[in-house]
Design a protein around this motif. Sequence first.
Motif, PDB file in Angstrom:
ATOM      1  N   GLU A  63       0.824  -1.272  -0.026  1.00  0.00           N
ATOM      2  CA  GLU A  63      -0.092  -0.009  -0.018  1.00  0.00           C
ATOM      3  C   GLU A  63       0.926   1.080   0.089  1.00  0.00           C
ATOM      4  O   GLU A  63       1.811   1.461   0.670  1.00  0.00           O
ATOM      5  N   VAL A  64       0.625   2.134  -0.901  1.00  0.00           N
ATOM      6  CA  VAL A  64       1.419   3.437  -1.029  1.00  0.00           C
ATOM      7  C   VAL A  64       0.946   4.466   0.009  1.00  0.00           C
ATOM      8  O   VAL A  64      -0.502   4.670  -0.253  1.00  0.00           O
ATOM      9  N   LEU A  65       1.926   4.926   0.656  1.00  0.00           N
ATOM     10  CA  LEU A  65       1.397   5.951   1.704  1.00  0.00           C
ATOM     11  C   LEU A  65       1.511   7.457   1.348  1.00  0.00           C
ATOM     12  O   LEU A  65       0.925   8.185   1.781  1.00  0.00           O
ATOM     13  N   ALA A  66       2.716   7.497   0.591  1.00  0.00           N
ATOM     14  CA  ALA A  66       3.028   9.045   0.384  1.00  0.00           C
ATOM     15  C   ALA A  66       4.207   9.059  -0.521  1.00  0.00           C
ATOM     16  O   ALA A  66       4.934   7.999  -0.853  1.00  0.00           O
ATOM     17  N   GLU A  67       4.146   9.960  -1.607  1.00  0.00           N
ATOM     18  CA  GLU A  67       5.166  10.154  -2.479  1.00  0.00           C
ATOM     19  C   GLU A  67       6.203  10.893  -1.952  1.00  0.00           C
ATOM     20  O   GLU A  67       6.147  11.609  -0.981  1.00  0.00           O
ATOM     21  N   VAL A  68       7.515  10.588  -2.259  1.00  0.00           N
ATOM     22  CA  VAL A  68       8.801  11.116  -1.505  1.00  0.00           C
ATOM     23  C   VAL A  68       9.636  11.708  -2.669  1.00  0.00           C
ATOM     24  O   VAL A  68       9.964  10.918  -3.740  1.00  0.00           O
ATOM     25  N   PRO A  69       9.686  13.062  -2.706  1.00  0.00           N
ATOM     26  CA  PRO A  69      10.623  13.747  -3.959  1.00  0.00           C
ATOM     27  C   PRO A  69      11.906  13.070  -3.967  1.00  0.00           C
ATOM     28  O   PRO A  69      12.713  12.867  -3.044  1.00  0.00           O
ATOM     29  N   MET A  70      12.231  12.850  -5.334  1.00  0.00           N
ATOM     30  CA  MET A  70      13.388  12.025  -5.649  1.00  0.00           C
ATOM     31  C   MET A  70      14.060  12.686  -6.903  1.00  0.00           C
ATOM     32  O   MET A  70      13.268  12.720  -7.963  1.00  0.00           O
ATOM     33  N   GLU A  71      15.119  12.880  -6.912  1.00  0.00           N
ATOM     34  CA  GLU A  71      16.028  13.149  -8.254  1.00  0.00           C
ATOM     35  C   GLU A  71      16.876  12.162  -8.970  1.00  0.00           C
ATOM     36  O   GLU A  71      17.637  11.870  -7.796  1.00  0.00           O
ATOM     37  N   ALA A  72      16.851  11.758  -9.858  1.00  0.00           N
ATOM     38  CA  ALA A  72      17.899  10.835 -10.435  1.00  0.00           C
ATOM     39  C   ALA A  72      18.791  11.411 -11.497  1.00  0.00           C
ATOM     40  O   ALA A  72      18.142  12.238 -12.518  1.00  0.00           O
ATOM     41  N   SER A  73      19.972  11.087 -11.597  1.00  0.00           N
ATOM     42  CA  SER A  73      20.864  11.565 -12.542  1.00  0.00           C
ATOM     43  C   SER A  73      21.821  10.411 -12.994  1.00  0.00           C
ATOM     44  O   SER A  73      21.986   9.549 -12.273  1.00  0.00           O
ATOM     45  N   ALA A  74      22.380  10.524 -14.451  1.00  0.00           N
ATOM     46  CA  ALA A  74      23.054   9.265 -14.844  1.00  0.00           C
ATOM     47  C   ALA A  74      24.496   9.341 -13.927  1.00  0.00           C
ATOM     48  O   ALA A  74      24.903  10.453 -13.522  1.00  0.00           O
ATOM     49  N   GLY A  75      25.059   8.040 -13.798  1.00  0.00           N
ATOM     50  CA  GLY A  75      26.174   8.060 -13.073  1.00  0.00           C
ATOM     51  C   GLY A  75      27.340   7.973 -14.104  1.00  0.00           C
ATOM     52  O   GLY A  75      27.163   8.538 -14.825  1.00  0.00           O
ATOM     53  N   GLU A  76      28.279   7.252 -13.765  1.00  0.00           N
ATOM     54  CA  GLU A  76      29.586   6.946 -14.633  1.00  0.00           C
ATOM     55  C   GLU A  76      29.273   6.265 -16.059  1.00  0.00           C
ATOM     56  O   GLU A  76      29.816   6.783 -16.907  1.00  0.00           O
ATOM     57  N   ASN A  77      28.244   5.553 -16.146  1.00  0.00           N
ATOM     58  CA  ASN A  77      27.880   5.054 -17.397  1.00  0.00           C
ATOM     59  C   ASN A  77      26.227   4.621 -17.061  1.00  0.00           C
ATOM     60  O   ASN A  77      25.692   4.949 -16.299  1.00  0.00           O
ATOM     61  N   GLU A  78      25.869   3.945 -18.064  1.00  0.00           N
ATOM     62  CA  GLU A  78      24.601   3.502 -18.164  1.00  0.00           C
ATOM     63  C   GLU A  78      24.040   2.609 -17.109  1.00  0.00           C
ATOM     64  O   GLU A  78      22.897   2.161 -16.998  1.00  0.00           O
TER      65      GLU A  78
END
Length: 312
Positions: A63-78
């Motif tokens: 069960e989903v309770l809440a959305e958590v802000p998150m930012e994703a960015s590419a690392g050293e490779n794919e």
Amino acid sequence: MRRQGGKLLPCAVLALCLAALGTGYAYWDGTLRVAGKLATGRLDCVFASEGTYRAVLVRDGGEVLAEVPMEASAGENEKSIALVFPEGMPEDFLGGENYLRISCPITEKGMKAKEKPVDFTVPGEEIPLTPEQVYLALPNAVYDWDEPDAGFLEPKRLIAFRSVERLDDVLCFCLYLRAENENPEGVMPDFIRMDEESLMALPLAERLFPSSGVWVDYSFATELRIDQQTAGSGKRIHLFGALTTYAYWTDCLHMKGNAAFHFPVAVQLLEAGEYPADGAVIDDRGFATESNARKNGKTEQYQNTAGRTGEL
């Protein structure tokens, strides 16, 4: 007297016949060498360049309770990804009763990946949290606290569970994190007393937080292993040795991230020559003093945060 030469002639004829037979065989027989390489399909999964990287707070039943802000960015490779939680971890996560589910869409370049549901009945893996920076958040400013109390520099741990599942018809690698249920009593101070000069000497931070208090930014890193879909039969053919076969049947992705944890510690601001009684804290009802006026004038960029900060 008998002549001995009569026995040499048949031997000579036999030797000539064998020589002729060997020469003829050499002309009619040859050796061909064939070299080749045999390879199976290779499992090659990478983080998707498109798709939604999402973090939600969930119960163990999903069960989903809440959305958590998150930012994703590419690392050293794919095959690597870096995550940042700009508003820190939610308060409901720190109690250790709920899970933070981080879902990352993946792309299958080779063989199909095996879907695997999360299993909370098995022991989870411990992921260490390393403290990187401590922040002192007030209603209208956030400061880098370079010399905090030792309790804020203690490393913490998260318990991790992994799965490969489809979310909204998209194949995702999911990392479920649960906070280690630690009792901070006796380790964290109940309040912090700081004089005006020391506070004004702290450098201003370049980030904001949703509530006042002490925030500690932790870093973590982990590996995400994915199995090949046909590996579930258990019939692995070890044609190339155990290590080579293992490399073909599994793949490994890498994840690292930063997340801040909130400690609701009261802050007592001391004026020059003054030692206030317990409870005179700086919060959203902060009292008007000359030092506060100077802080407000110096940190106009933080004025918008005063309306959404909570009490210490």
